[in-house]
Design a protein around this motif. Structure first.
Motif, PDB file in Angstrom:
ATOM      1  N   MET A 125      -1.149   0.285 -10.605  1.00 44.56           N
ATOM      2  CA  MET A 125      -0.292   1.561 -10.624  1.00 44.56           C
ATOM      3  C   MET A 125      -0.580   2.951 -11.289  1.00 44.56           C
ATOM      4  O   MET A 125      -0.558   3.735 -11.271  1.00 44.56           O
ATOM      5  CB  MET A 125       0.986   1.197 -11.060  1.00 44.56           C
ATOM      6  N   LYS A 126      -1.332   2.499 -12.715  1.00 45.00           N
ATOM      7  CA  LYS A 126      -1.809   3.372 -13.487  1.00 45.00           C
ATOM      8  C   LYS A 126      -3.031   4.111 -12.753  1.00 45.00           C
ATOM      9  O   LYS A 126      -3.188   5.305 -12.993  1.00 45.00           O
ATOM     10  CB  LYS A 126      -2.291   2.662 -14.896  1.00 45.00           C
ATOM     11  N   ALA A 127      -3.927   3.277 -12.211  1.00 45.11           N
ATOM     12  CA  ALA A 127      -4.921   3.975 -11.495  1.00 45.11           C
ATOM     13  C   ALA A 127      -4.538   4.962 -10.611  1.00 45.11           C
ATOM     14  O   ALA A 127      -5.134   6.026 -10.388  1.00 45.11           O
ATOM     15  CB  ALA A 127      -5.972   2.786 -10.957  1.00 45.11           C
ATOM     16  N   VAL A 128      -3.584   4.608  -9.565  1.00 47.30           N
ATOM     17  CA  VAL A 128      -3.242   5.494  -8.698  1.00 47.30           C
ATOM     18  C   VAL A 128      -2.638   6.710  -9.263  1.00 47.30           C
ATOM     19  O   VAL A 128      -2.536   7.821  -8.469  1.00 47.30           O
ATOM     20  CB  VAL A 128      -2.394   4.967  -7.218  1.00 47.30           C
TER      21      VAL A 128
ATOM     22  N   MET B 172       0.807  -1.124  -0.058  1.00 50.94           N
ATOM     23  CA  MET B 172      -0.026  -0.028   0.128  1.00 50.94           C
ATOM     24  C   MET B 172       0.900   1.375  -0.044  1.00 50.94           C
ATOM     25  O   MET B 172       0.500   2.125  -0.683  1.00 50.94           O
ATOM     26  CB  MET B 172      -0.867   0.023   1.429  1.00 50.94           C
ATOM     27  N   ASP B 173       1.959   1.266   0.709  1.00 56.10           N
ATOM     28  CA  ASP B 173       2.788   2.268   0.764  1.00 56.10           C
ATOM     29  C   ASP B 173       3.463   2.907  -0.510  1.00 56.10           C
ATOM     30  O   ASP B 173       3.595   4.021  -0.908  1.00 56.10           O
ATOM     31  CB  ASP B 173       4.039   2.288   1.631  1.00 56.10           C
TER      32      ASP B 173
ATOM     33  N   GLY C 140      -3.303   8.007 -11.780  1.00 56.77           N
ATOM     34  CA  GLY C 140      -4.549   9.052 -12.380  1.00 56.77           C
ATOM     35  C   GLY C 140      -5.060   9.684 -11.106  1.00 56.77           C
ATOM     36  O   GLY C 140      -5.617  10.743 -11.259  1.00 56.77           O
ATOM     37  N   LEU C 141      -5.118   9.123  -9.993  1.00 54.98           N
ATOM     38  CA  LEU C 141      -5.571   9.892  -8.680  1.00 54.98           C
ATOM     39  C   LEU C 141      -4.714  10.836  -8.323  1.00 54.98           C
ATOM     40  O   LEU C 141      -5.128  11.984  -7.870  1.00 54.98           O
ATOM     41  CB  LEU C 141      -5.608   8.491  -7.766  1.00 54.98           C
ATOM     42  N   GLY C 142      -3.331  10.644  -8.448  1.00 58.10           N
ATOM     43  CA  GLY C 142      -2.701  11.741  -8.144  1.00 58.10           C
ATOM     44  C   GLY C 142      -2.764  12.987  -9.021  1.00 58.10           C
ATOM     45  O   GLY C 142      -2.708  13.961  -8.627  1.00 58.10           O
ATOM     46  N   GLU C 143      -2.789  12.463 -10.205  1.00 60.32           N
ATOM     47  CA  GLU C 143      -3.055  13.600 -11.204  1.00 60.32           C
ATOM     48  C   GLU C 143      -4.498  14.350 -11.088  1.00 60.32           C
ATOM     49  O   GLU C 143      -4.762  15.573 -10.879  1.00 60.32           O
ATOM     50  CB  GLU C 143      -3.236  12.920 -12.650  1.00 60.32           C
TER      51      GLU C 143
ATOM     52  N   ILE D  32       1.117   8.037  -5.914  1.00 66.03           N
ATOM     53  CA  ILE D  32       0.238   9.138  -6.189  1.00 66.03           C
ATOM     54  C   ILE D  32       0.982  10.477  -5.482  1.00 66.03           C
ATOM     55  O   ILE D  32       0.689  11.438  -6.411  1.00 66.03           O
ATOM     56  CB  ILE D  32      -1.011   9.038  -4.781  1.00 66.03           C
ATOM     57  N   ARG D  33       1.959  10.388  -4.679  1.00 72.38           N
ATOM     58  CA  ARG D  33       2.714  11.611  -4.364  1.00 72.38           C
ATOM     59  C   ARG D  33       3.633  11.956  -5.561  1.00 72.38           C
ATOM     60  O   ARG D  33       3.510  13.162  -5.894  1.00 72.38           O
ATOM     61  CB  ARG D  33       3.580  11.205  -3.055  1.00 72.38           C
ATOM     62  N   ILE D  34       4.097  11.055  -6.121  1.00 69.37           N
ATOM     63  CA  ILE D  34       5.034  11.349  -7.336  1.00 69.37           C
ATOM     64  C   ILE D  34       4.425  11.960  -8.469  1.00 69.37           C
ATOM     65  O   ILE D  34       4.929  12.894  -9.029  1.00 69.37           O
ATOM     66  CB  ILE D  34       6.007  10.043  -7.750  1.00 69.37           C
TER      67      ILE D  34
END
Length: 263
Positions: free
Chosen positions: A102-105, A1-2, A107-110, A8-10
């Motif tokens: 990974m692609k989904a998260v 999870m980390d 997208g969440l960061g964006e 997301i942060r990156i």
């Protein structure tokens, strides 16, 4: 999870490097929303309401629809297609995380970046010169927030589905363009679903598009209340679950026939 939280942060920080572009985006969205406002003002004329919505509700609907789009919109389908064509996907698949996850998260960061640097500032700017009507009920805002999150999930799932198709076609630019047009048209972004003919409204119940823009916008304008809000959220949750099935099926098929071009 980390590791997903770090992704997301990156992605958020990557978008932050280009934040100046979004100042222009605020202006473009504001002009677009203002154009819709004048169009609907002319359509309404002296009518107090149309399809159960007042001009004030329609103005709010348009503003929220377009500014919400800035949050749920992403290009992960195009990123997947590009990585398949240039061979990068082969490297990604051996890394210790789910490629699609990974692609989904990312997208969440964006989306989070756009929420804070485009949607919220844009809403503030638009509210200065347009008669928006915001609900005073905290429950409405909570329901809208949940609905908007579900919208992001559904939109991202459709993008993942479109991206995975590239494993079979290698080039799917036409599919991606058609997908974007269909979503914008049938999600309620351009025209509320309630303004479509009855037969079209019934047909749209069999597709996930209205769960992307129409439902959250109807909730925030309080055009949906009580049972309608509950049913809308349940519909969104159902589509979130149902779309996982074709994604999982296509993903298993895609990995079995992966052919990397380039490298």
């Amino acid at each position: 999870m980390d590791k997903y939280a770090e992704m997301i942060r990156i992605r958020f920080l990557m978008m932050l490097a280009y934040r100046t572009n979004y100042y222009t985006g605020i202006l473009i969205y504001a002009i677009n929303i203002a154009a819709y406002y004048f169009l609907w003002s002319a359509i309404y004329g002296d009518k107090p309401s149309m399809q159960g919505m007042s001009l004030g509700q329609m103005t709010t609907y348009v503003a929220i629809s377009w500014l919400s789009r800035a949050f749920y919109f992403n290009n992960i389908d195009r990123e997947i297609a590009m990585e398949i064509r240039n061979g990068k996907v082969a490297t990604e698949l051996i890394r210790p995380y789910s490629y699609l996850g990974m692609k989904a998260v990312q997208g969440l960061g964006e989306g989070l970046f756009r929420l804070f640097f485009l949607s919220l500032p844009g809403l503030l700017v638009v509210s200065l010169f347009l008669p928006l009507q915001f609900p005073e009920n905290a429950h409405t805002w909570l329901s809208f927030s949940l609905s908007l999150l579900l919208s992001f999930i559904i939109y991202s799932e459709l993008n993942l589905l479109a991206g995975v198709v590239t494993f079979f076609t290698f080039r799917n630019e036409g599919v991606l363009r058609a997908k974007r047009f269909i979503i914008d048209l049938f999600s309620g972004l351009i025209l509320p679903i309630s303004f479509y003919p009855d037969w079209a409204q019934r047909l749209m119940h069999y597709f996930p598009f209205q769960a992307i823009s129409y439902i959250p916008s109807m909730i925030i304008t309080e055009s949906f209340q009580g049972v309608a809000v509950r049913d809308g959220l349940l519909m969104q949750a159902a589509w979130c679950a149902l779309l996982l099935l074709p994604i999982g099926l296509l993903w298993r098929m895609a990995k079995k026939r992966l052919v990397v071009q380039g490298g």
